[in-house]
Write an enzyme that holds these catalytic residues in place. Structure first.
Site, PDB file in Angstrom:
ATOM      1  CG  HIS A 109       8.435   6.716   3.955  1.00 30.85           C
ATOM      2  ND1 HIS A 109       8.507   5.373   3.621  1.00 30.85           N
ATOM      3  CD2 HIS A 109       9.582   6.994   4.626  1.00 30.85           C
ATOM      4  CE1 HIS A 109       9.642   4.878   4.073  1.00 30.85           C
ATOM      5  NE2 HIS A 109      10.306   5.832   4.688  1.00 30.85           N
ATOM      6  CG  ASP A 150       9.577   4.876   0.343  1.00 25.47           C
ATOM      7  OD1 ASP A 150       8.339   4.826   0.309  1.00 25.47           O
ATOM      8  OD2 ASP A 150      10.273   4.018   0.915  1.00 25.47           O
TER       9      ASP A 150
HETATM   10  C1  GRF Z   1       2.128   3.660   7.878  1.00 27.86           C
HETATM   11  O1  GRF Z   1       3.127   3.779   8.832  1.00 27.86           O
HETATM   12  C2  GRF Z   1       2.537   4.371   6.615  1.00 27.86           C
HETATM   13  O2  GRF Z   1       3.466   5.365   6.831  1.00 27.86           O
HETATM   14  C3  GRF Z   1       3.162   3.280   5.791  1.00 27.86           C
HETATM   15  O3  GRF Z   1       2.477   2.123   6.113  1.00 27.86           O
HETATM   16  C4  GRF Z   1       1.941   2.222   7.421  1.00 27.86           C
HETATM   17  C5  GRF Z   1       0.513   1.833   7.347  1.00 27.86           C
HETATM   18  O4  GRF Z   1      -0.072   1.826   8.618  1.00 27.86           O
HETATM   19  N1  GRF Z   1       3.142   3.615   4.394  1.00 27.86           N
HETATM   20  P1  GRF Z   1      -1.639   1.742   8.744  1.00 27.86           P
HETATM   21  O5  GRF Z   1      -2.056   0.451   8.053  1.00 27.86           O
HETATM   22  O6  GRF Z   1      -2.190   2.924   8.039  1.00 27.86           O
HETATM   23  O7  GRF Z   1      -1.954   1.741  10.191  1.00 27.86           O
END
Ligand code: GRF
Length: 198
Positions: A109, A150
């Site tokens: 997160h 979360d």
């Molecule tokens: C990330 O910011 C993560 O924290 C959240 O979703 C986003 C995914 O980004 N759970 P990516 O697809 O990995 O670039």
């Protein structure tokens, strides 16, 4: 033969896939005893699919919301998955699913949980609120997944100073770097814990 730790990635929607690609590269470059068995996508035009292709990770399309969990459970048992890695997965998993899966599930997160988590708190929304609140720190949190958004036990968190940053976009950029730093290391640690015991 050396025992391996099998992982599956879950994403949904038009996932960008930067965490997915970063984790996979870390595993391959460091020759870790971890096998990225497959990636689940819910949309065929998700950009993450290109990243799966270029890193030779099998991707599986599971678009149907109704059968999603049952189909996923079959895949998890077929590929003997030890860990599910959420990487931009927006759905909630049911408590039945969580009970049926014989392994662990983790998520990352983009904030310092328990602050700025929960329903609707994802992507730029998180960074905008952090910016509007004039928070001095943000960061990323890796946690186990339970039936609430979360909310599961925190495994690892890294805090960074953001007081000097001038926009939510700048915060997002800095936090993503932290995500890329910590997610692979947590997965590596879980793998060695599992392999040490099995
Ligand atoms: C990330 O910011 C993560 O924290 C959240 O979703 C986003 C995914 O980004 N759970 P990516 O697809 O990995 O670039």
């Amino acid at each position: 033969m050396q025992k391996k730790f099998n992982i599956a990635f879950l994403t949904s929607g038009k996932s960008r896939g930067s965490n997915f690609e970063n984790v996979v590269k870390y595993i391959f470059e460091n020759h870790l005893p971890i096998i990225p068995k497959f990636l689940v996508v819910t949309k065929i035009d998700a950009p993450i699919i290109q990243k799966a292709k270029r890193n030779n990770v099998k991707y599986i399309l599971l678009p149907n919301k109704k059968n999603f969990e049952n189909e996923l459970l079959n895949l998890l048992s077929k590929y003997e998955i030890n860990l599910i890695v959420l990487a931009g997965f927006m759905r909630k998993l049911s408590s039945e699913f969580l009970q049926s899966f014989n392994g662990k599930i983790i998520n990352i997160h983009p904030a310092l949980l328990p602050k700025h988590g929960g329903k609707g708190m994802y992507g730029m929304r998180v960074h905008k609120i952090v910016f509007e609140n004039r928070e001095k720190f943000s960061g990323a949190t890796v946690h186990f997944v339970n039936e609430k958004y979360d909310d599961g036990k925190i495994l690892f968190q890294k805090k960074i100073s953001i007081g000097h940053l001038k926009s939510p976009e700048e915060i997002a950029h800095s936090v993503l770097k932290i995500e890329h730093e910590i997610y692979p290391k947590v997965i590596e640690k879980l793998a060695y814990q599992f392999l040490g015991k099995n």
